[in-house]
Design a protein around this motif. Structure first.
Motif, mmCIF file in Angstrom:
data_model
loop_
_atom_site.group_PDB
_atom_site.id
_atom_site.type_symbol
_atom_site.label_atom_id
_atom_site.label_comp_id
_atom_site.label_asym_id
_atom_site.label_seq_id
_atom_site.Cartn_x
_atom_site.Cartn_y
_atom_site.Cartn_z
ATOM 1 N N UNK A 54 0.863 -1.171 0.000
ATOM 2 C CA UNK A 54 0.000 0.000 0.000
ATOM 3 C C UNK A 54 0.906 1.230 0.000
ATOM 4 N N UNK A 55 0.771 2.116 -0.992
ATOM 5 C CA UNK A 55 1.698 3.245 -1.079
ATOM 6 C C UNK A 55 1.587 4.247 0.075
ATOM 7 N N UNK A 60 2.114 -4.501 3.459
ATOM 8 C CA UNK A 60 2.094 -5.532 2.415
ATOM 9 C C UNK A 60 0.645 -5.954 2.215
ATOM 10 N N UNK A 61 0.138 -5.931 0.974
ATOM 11 C CA UNK A 61 -1.287 -6.167 0.722
ATOM 12 C C UNK A 61 -1.604 -7.479 0.013
#
Length: 85
Positions: A54-55, A60-61
């Motif tokens: 996710x920016x 971590x997605x």
């Protein structure tokens, strides 16, 4: 420094039995029994290495990251007769 992901080793043990039965003249009947992956050990083939983040949060997605997604064949056997003339 780049990260490197290494898979576990691959083990495979195959076994074959052959028996010839002589018939008339030059004729032969051959019995074959072949076993693949004799010890039935699991060998992992593919691991999901696609990390997505996710920016905004940096989390971590990808829920499948690091999970084994495939393995090689289980124990298999085949029997056959071969007629040689």
């Amino acid at each position: 420094r780049a990260w490197k992901f290494t898979m576990p080793g691959f083990r495979n043990h195959d076994l074959s039995f052959f028996k010839d039965f002589k018939l008339k003249g030059t004729q032969t009947l051959q019995y074959r029994w072949e076993i693949y992956n004799l010890l039935n050990g699991v060998s992992f083939q593919t691991v999901n290495t696609a990390a997505t983040f996710n920016p905004t949060t940096g989390a971590q997605t990808n829920p499948n990251f690091g999970k084994v997604t495939a393995s090689r064949n289980e124990r298999r056997m085949q029997m056959s007769l071969r007629y040689i003339f």
